[in-house]
Design a protein around this motif. Structure first.
Motif, PDB file in Angstrom:
ATOM      1  N   TYR A   1      16.242 -43.233  22.407  1.00 57.10           N
ATOM      2  CA  TYR A   1      14.788 -43.076  22.379  1.00 57.10           C
ATOM      3  C   TYR A   1      14.339 -42.370  21.106  1.00 57.10           C
ATOM      4  O   TYR A   1      15.082 -41.597  20.498  1.00 57.10           O
ATOM      5  N   ILE A   2      13.102 -42.688  20.703  1.00 59.17           N
ATOM      6  CA  ILE A   2      12.448 -41.947  19.629  1.00 59.17           C
ATOM      7  C   ILE A   2      11.377 -41.078  20.262  1.00 59.17           C
ATOM      8  O   ILE A   2      10.906 -41.345  21.376  1.00 59.17           O
ATOM      9  N   ARG A   3      11.010 -40.019  19.521  1.00 57.08           N
ATOM     10  CA  ARG A   3      10.092 -39.029  20.066  1.00 57.08           C
ATOM     11  C   ARG A   3       8.674 -39.196  19.518  1.00 57.08           C
ATOM     12  O   ARG A   3       8.439 -40.000  18.615  1.00 57.08           O
ATOM     13  N   ARG A   4       7.792 -38.420  20.077  1.00 55.39           N
ATOM     14  CA  ARG A   4       6.386 -38.483  19.691  1.00 55.39           C
ATOM     15  C   ARG A   4       6.241 -38.252  18.185  1.00 55.39           C
ATOM     16  O   ARG A   4       6.847 -37.355  17.617  1.00 55.39           O
ATOM     17  N   GLY A   5       5.422 -39.093  17.556  1.00 54.92           N
ATOM     18  CA  GLY A   5       5.202 -38.967  16.119  1.00 54.92           C
ATOM     19  C   GLY A   5       6.220 -39.705  15.274  1.00 54.92           C
ATOM     20  O   GLY A   5       6.193 -39.614  14.046  1.00 54.92           O
ATOM     21  N   GLN A   6       7.124 -40.452  15.912  1.00 58.45           N
ATOM     22  CA  GLN A   6       8.143 -41.200  15.172  1.00 58.45           C
ATOM     23  C   GLN A   6       7.915 -42.698  15.272  1.00 58.45           C
ATOM     24  O   GLN A   6       7.190 -43.187  16.138  1.00 58.45           O
ATOM     25  N   GLY A   7       8.585 -43.424  14.384  1.00 55.22           N
ATOM     26  CA  GLY A   7       8.676 -44.874  14.447  1.00 55.22           C
ATOM     27  C   GLY A   7      10.142 -45.250  14.378  1.00 55.22           C
ATOM     28  O   GLY A   7      11.012 -44.417  14.097  1.00 55.22           O
ATOM     29  N   LEU A   8      10.460 -46.531  14.631  1.00 66.02           N
ATOM     30  CA  LEU A   8      11.847 -46.994  14.595  1.00 66.02           C
ATOM     31  C   LEU A   8      11.918 -48.232  13.715  1.00 66.02           C
ATOM     32  O   LEU A   8      11.208 -49.216  13.960  1.00 66.02           O
TER      33      LEU A   8
ATOM     34  N   THR B   1       9.680 -40.419  10.392  1.00 59.33           N
ATOM     35  CA  THR B   1       8.571 -39.531  10.741  1.00 59.33           C
ATOM     36  C   THR B   1       7.274 -40.133  10.205  1.00 59.33           C
ATOM     37  O   THR B   1       7.191 -40.477   9.026  1.00 59.33           O
ATOM     38  N   CYS B   2       6.284 -40.285  11.065  1.00 63.31           N
ATOM     39  CA  CYS B   2       5.019 -40.913  10.681  1.00 63.31           C
ATOM     40  C   CYS B   2       4.088 -39.863  10.074  1.00 63.31           C
ATOM     41  O   CYS B   2       3.627 -38.947  10.765  1.00 63.31           O
ATOM     42  N   SER B   3       3.838 -39.957   8.770  1.00 62.25           N
ATOM     43  CA  SER B   3       2.969 -39.014   8.057  1.00 62.25           C
ATOM     44  C   SER B   3       2.322 -39.745   6.889  1.00 62.25           C
ATOM     45  O   SER B   3       2.457 -40.976   6.765  1.00 62.25           O
ATOM     46  N   SER B   4       1.609 -39.010   6.024  1.00 58.09           N
ATOM     47  CA  SER B   4       1.010 -39.598   4.817  1.00 58.09           C
ATOM     48  C   SER B   4       0.189 -40.839   5.127  1.00 58.09           C
ATOM     49  O   SER B   4       0.465 -41.937   4.627  1.00 58.09           O
ATOM     50  N   GLY B   5      -0.804 -40.655   5.963  1.00 64.09           N
ATOM     51  CA  GLY B   5      -1.721 -41.764   6.248  1.00 64.09           C
ATOM     52  C   GLY B   5      -1.248 -42.708   7.328  1.00 64.09           C
ATOM     53  O   GLY B   5      -1.666 -43.863   7.379  1.00 64.09           O
TER      54      GLY B   5
ATOM     55  N   THR C   1       8.922 -33.096  15.809  1.00 65.21           N
ATOM     56  CA  THR C   1       9.276 -34.149  14.852  1.00 65.21           C
ATOM     57  C   THR C   1       8.517 -34.021  13.540  1.00 65.21           C
ATOM     58  O   THR C   1       8.943 -34.573  12.522  1.00 65.21           O
ATOM     59  N   GLY C   2       7.369 -33.313  13.535  1.00 66.79           N
ATOM     60  CA  GLY C   2       6.561 -33.222  12.331  1.00 66.79           C
ATOM     61  C   GLY C   2       5.768 -34.476  12.056  1.00 66.79           C
ATOM     62  O   GLY C   2       5.148 -34.601  10.995  1.00 66.79           O
ATOM     63  N   GLY C   3       5.759 -35.424  12.989  1.00 70.49           N
ATOM     64  CA  GLY C   3       5.039 -36.679  12.800  1.00 70.49           C
ATOM     65  C   GLY C   3       3.727 -36.697  13.553  1.00 70.49           C
ATOM     66  O   GLY C   3       3.582 -36.096  14.619  1.00 70.49           O
ATOM     67  N   PHE C   4       2.731 -37.397  12.969  1.00 74.19           N
ATOM     68  CA  PHE C   4       1.440 -37.576  13.643  1.00 74.19           C
ATOM     69  C   PHE C   4       1.577 -38.680  14.685  1.00 74.19           C
ATOM     70  O   PHE C   4       2.308 -39.658  14.492  1.00 74.19           O
TER      71      PHE C   4
END
Length: 498
Positions: free
Chosen positions: A304-311, A330-334, A377-380
């Protein structure tokens, strides 16, 4: 009146051949009649002449009652095949121990797995007894239950305290299925201190009871055979704080220790964790006892991936291993990722923020919640994290990369209103911009300027043109003003005449 000769009888003035089951003495007409032999007696041929031609049927012998010939049933353990004049039935042959009778009146040996003790007079009802379930004899023609001391493959003796013979004599079911995580070859009598089972080595499992061979010992799903300890070990679920260096893993199949894949679980991918999801082993007590494993990391849905992530597909790992590999990003930068944990190894890209918006953790604490990145995760993980940049107005939304400027995108049936182009939306998210901040309602189909005179306020001395009366359907109010308002002439101005 003349009669018939012996072997014939008179009927309707005609001599006929004496029927079977009777004899005909012949002579005068009065004597030319058939005489029945009697119950369970018969004749072999037609045209018999004397009572001595009467013979027995099978199971009977000849006797006399008051001087009359009669058939007498054979007593127990005697027989007569019939068609004879025996006055006594023949004693049946004796079946020796280990033999039985058949419906074809033959004696046959007790087959393997059966036995019979003692002599018995021949009878089709004399049958061999079957050995207790799971047990067998080494050979046929066995004469006692104590010779049922071979177990079938996949079975064991229940007790290793009693001898096999003691168990056979005292228990109706002395054998049982081979237990989990052992195999039972069966065959020869087990030693007095053994039950006939062999534990699987290295903590290997069996899928069920009744294993027959060493090859039935396997590595269960969600496990691997550690090359260090040579023991069955659960798949590593990974470490959340360092999932790139130590991701989760899974194992979807039962494996033989000799399989090439037995020495490691399958990796979920860089940054991807795993968790137990399969209940396949929930009803099986592990080797050595203990509590059954409620769930294990069996199928790929354990990853599984966590909140704010992509695969995404890990191209580098795929090329190096030759197998499809994934990695978490990690989903960031827009961009923003999933809003909750997602199981399975299927691609899930980060979603781009709407045009002109960016993600930033700098000011998100002003309105904490979905606008901030996930603390782990540091991801939005929400579109609410996408905010318009400084200086953005309803009519001036600028792309962060190309510099292209576009107006705010309104949702039908509302429409962007150019009169609101300077309204500031900086720091807002696409969903937090008020409905009327940049957009307005449009006029319905067929609407004319004259229909909305009370709403259309013309600038200066201009008035609504009700003569040409143009249509304003699909327009907002500011557009209708331009469409409907026409200038008026000052007082005293006259038009030219021809």
């Amino acid at each position: 009146m003349a009669g018939c000769k012996p072997g014939f009888y008179l009927e309707a003035g005609e001599c006929k051949l004496c029927p079977k089951g009777s004899y005909c003495l012949g002579g005068t007409a009065d004597l030319s009649v058939p005489t029945v032999c009697g119950d369970n007696l018969n004749t072999i041929n037609l045209g018999t002449r004397e009572s001595k031609d009467c013979v027995t049927t099978a199971g009977f012998s000849l006797g006399t009652v008051d001087g009359k010939l009669v058939a007498v049933a054979c007593p127990v353990n005697t027989f007569n095949s019939g068609k004879n004049r025996l006055t006594a039935c023949v004693p049946c042959p004796v079946l020796p121990p280990g033999w039985q009778g058949t419906s074809l009146y033959k004696a046959v040996r007790c087959p393997r797995g059966e036995y019979r003790a003692g002599d018995a007079a021949f009878s089709v009802s004399v049958r061999c007894s079957k050995c207790p379930t799971g047990t067998n004899t080494q050979f046929s023609t066995r004469t006692a239950i104590t010779e049922c001391k071979w177990v079938h493959p996949g079975w064991q003796w229940k007790s290793f305290v009693q001898t096999v013979e003691q168990q056979l004599l005292t228990s109706a079911e002395p054998a049982e299925r081979c237990p989990f995580h052992s195999y039972c070859p069966g065959g020869e009598e087990a030693a007095d201190t053994a039950d006939g089972s062999i534990p699987c080595p290295n903590g290997l499992w069996t899928k069920g009871a009744g294993a027959k061979f060493a090859r039935n010992c396997s590595i269960p799903i969600g496990h691997y055979l550690s090359p260090i300890t040579t023991a069955v070990t659960a798949c590593d679920l990974g470490v959340a704080s360092n999932a790139i260096a130590r991701p989760g893993s899974y194992q979807p199949s039962w494996l033989s220790p000799s399989d090439a894949a037995a020495g490691a679980c399958l990796p979920c991918g860089s940054g991807v964790l795993s968790e137990p999801v399969s209940a396949e082993l929930a009803a099986i007590i592990p080797p050595g006892g203990g509590v059954p494993l409620a769930k294990v990391a069996g199928p790929s849905s354990s990853c599984y991936i966590r909140r704010g992530q992509g695969l995404v597909i890990d191209s580098s790992a795929t090329r190096s291993t030759g197998a499809l590999a994934f990695r978490a990003v990690t989903c960031s930068s827009g961009s923003y990722g999933i809003s909750a944990k997602k199981n399975g190894l299927t691609r899930s890209r980060c979603k781009d923020c709407p045009f002109g918006t960016v993600t930033s953790s700098t000011d998100c604490t002003i309105n904490p919640g979905t606008e901030c990145p996930d603390s782990n995760t540091g991801g939005f993980y929400s579109i609410d994290a996408c905010r318009y940049t400084t200086g953005a107005t309803c009519g001036n939304i600028r792309a962060t990369s190309s510099g292209t400027v576009v107006p705010f995108s309104c949702t039908s049936p509302r429409k962007y209103d150019a009169s609101k182009k300077d309204v500031s939306i900086a720091g807002m998210t696409p969903t937090s911009v008020l409905v009327d901040a940049c957009c307005s309602s449009v006029y319905a189909s067929g609407t004319k300027c004259s229909d909305k005179q009370s709403e259309i306020v013309c600038p200066g001395a201009a008035k609504v043109d009700i003569v040409l009366n143009p249509g304003i359907e699909g327009m907002v109010l500011s557009e209708a003003v331009i469409q409907c308002c026409k200038p008026t002439y000052a007082a005293g101005v006259k038009t030219a005449r021809t």
